[in-house]
Design an enzyme around this catalytic site. Sequence first.
Site, PDB file in Angstrom:
ATOM      1  N   ARG A   1     -10.026   0.188   8.671  1.00 22.89           N
ATOM      2  CA  ARG A   1      -9.572  -1.182   8.848  1.00 22.89           C
ATOM      3  C   ARG A   1     -10.648  -2.030   9.516  1.00 22.89           C
ATOM      4  O   ARG A   1     -10.438  -3.227   9.723  1.00 22.89           O
ATOM      5  CB  ARG A   1      -8.318  -1.198   9.726  1.00 22.89           C
TER       6      ARG A   1
ATOM      7  N   ARG B   1      11.282  -2.598  11.257  1.00 23.83           N
ATOM      8  CA  ARG B   1      10.213  -2.243  12.202  1.00 23.83           C
ATOM      9  C   ARG B   1       9.867  -3.426  13.097  1.00 23.83           C
ATOM     10  O   ARG B   1       9.781  -4.556  12.622  1.00 23.83           O
ATOM     11  CB  ARG B   1       8.948  -1.864  11.413  1.00 23.83           C
TER      12      ARG B   1
ATOM     13  N   ARG C   1      11.788  -6.274   4.463  1.00 23.08           N
ATOM     14  CA  ARG C   1      11.462  -4.839   4.422  1.00 23.08           C
ATOM     15  C   ARG C   1      12.210  -4.058   5.508  1.00 23.08           C
ATOM     16  O   ARG C   1      12.314  -4.503   6.644  1.00 23.08           O
ATOM     17  CB  ARG C   1       9.953  -4.688   4.619  1.00 23.08           C
TER      18      ARG C   1
ATOM     19  N   LYS D   1       0.828  -1.220   0.000  1.00 28.57           N
ATOM     20  CA  LYS D   1       0.000   0.000   0.000  1.00 28.57           C
ATOM     21  C   LYS D   1       0.858   1.263   0.000  1.00 28.57           C
ATOM     22  O   LYS D   1       0.577   2.206  -0.722  1.00 28.57           O
ATOM     23  CB  LYS D   1      -0.897   0.058   1.253  1.00 28.57           C
TER      24      LYS D   1
ATOM     25  N   ARG E   1      -0.607  -9.781  12.447  1.00 28.02           N
ATOM     26  CA  ARG E   1      -1.228  -8.692  11.674  1.00 28.02           C
ATOM     27  C   ARG E   1      -2.055  -9.247  10.515  1.00 28.02           C
ATOM     28  O   ARG E   1      -3.122  -8.722  10.194  1.00 28.02           O
ATOM     29  CB  ARG E   1      -0.151  -7.735  11.146  1.00 28.02           C
TER      30      ARG E   1
END
Length: 219
Positions: free
Chosen positions: A88, A160, A127, A13, A171
């Site tokens: 969400r 992260r 990432r 996203k 998640r």
Amino acid sequence: MLLILLGAPGSGKGTIASELHKTYGLVHISTGDIFRANMKEGTALGLQAKTYIDKGDLVPDSITIGMLEDRISQPDCAKGFMLDGFPRTIPQAEALEGMLQTRSQKIDAVVRIDISDEEIRSRVSGRRVCSSCGESYNVDFRPPKTEGVCDVCGGPVIHRDDDKPETVMARLKTYHEKTQPLIDFYEKKGLILPADNEESSKIALSQIHAAFADKGLIS
Ligand code: AMP
């Protein structure tokens, strides 16, 4: 234009939002980025949000909805914006409808970013993100020029906490339970534009540009 990007965590996203911002000048609102900025500054909101974010849970609607409303009330949002990571949950989507109604605004399209959980798990493990400016990297296919240092601002490039494998699993579970029902919610309103991001964001973006043209959202 008023746009929503709907996709699982790690679905790309952020990358797609940044390209759409560059191409169409859309104001990019990421609730995840707002929470992270608050956590970095140590605000009360940031401290509250951290307890949920670190576990891979959603921050409660009672906190998130008000925060989003404050953001879209800023003057730069008067002509439209692009939401990344909001709504969400169904209550968030319903609250958004109410906020837009009072502003005489309406959603033009909801881009549904399609990607498998397996691909997400492999992408997210590589990432990395600059903790200063938010620029995204990937250790496998887009590393920073100097390890650990942001090419754009020189800030620290980090993994992260919520991108660590066990949190990513949590998640994804939360996404399937709480966020996926929004696909149906917006499908019924005829707003969904699918974008296939399994192979590359280039393919997804070309589908998005074509759908915008098809819907008359761009000239
Ligand atoms: P993101 O960068 O969009 O993946 O968001 C990071 C984390 O912030 C999420 O895993 C949630 O814990 C929290 N978050 C972001 N947006 C929302 C939202 N709309 N509702 C609840 N929690 C959110």
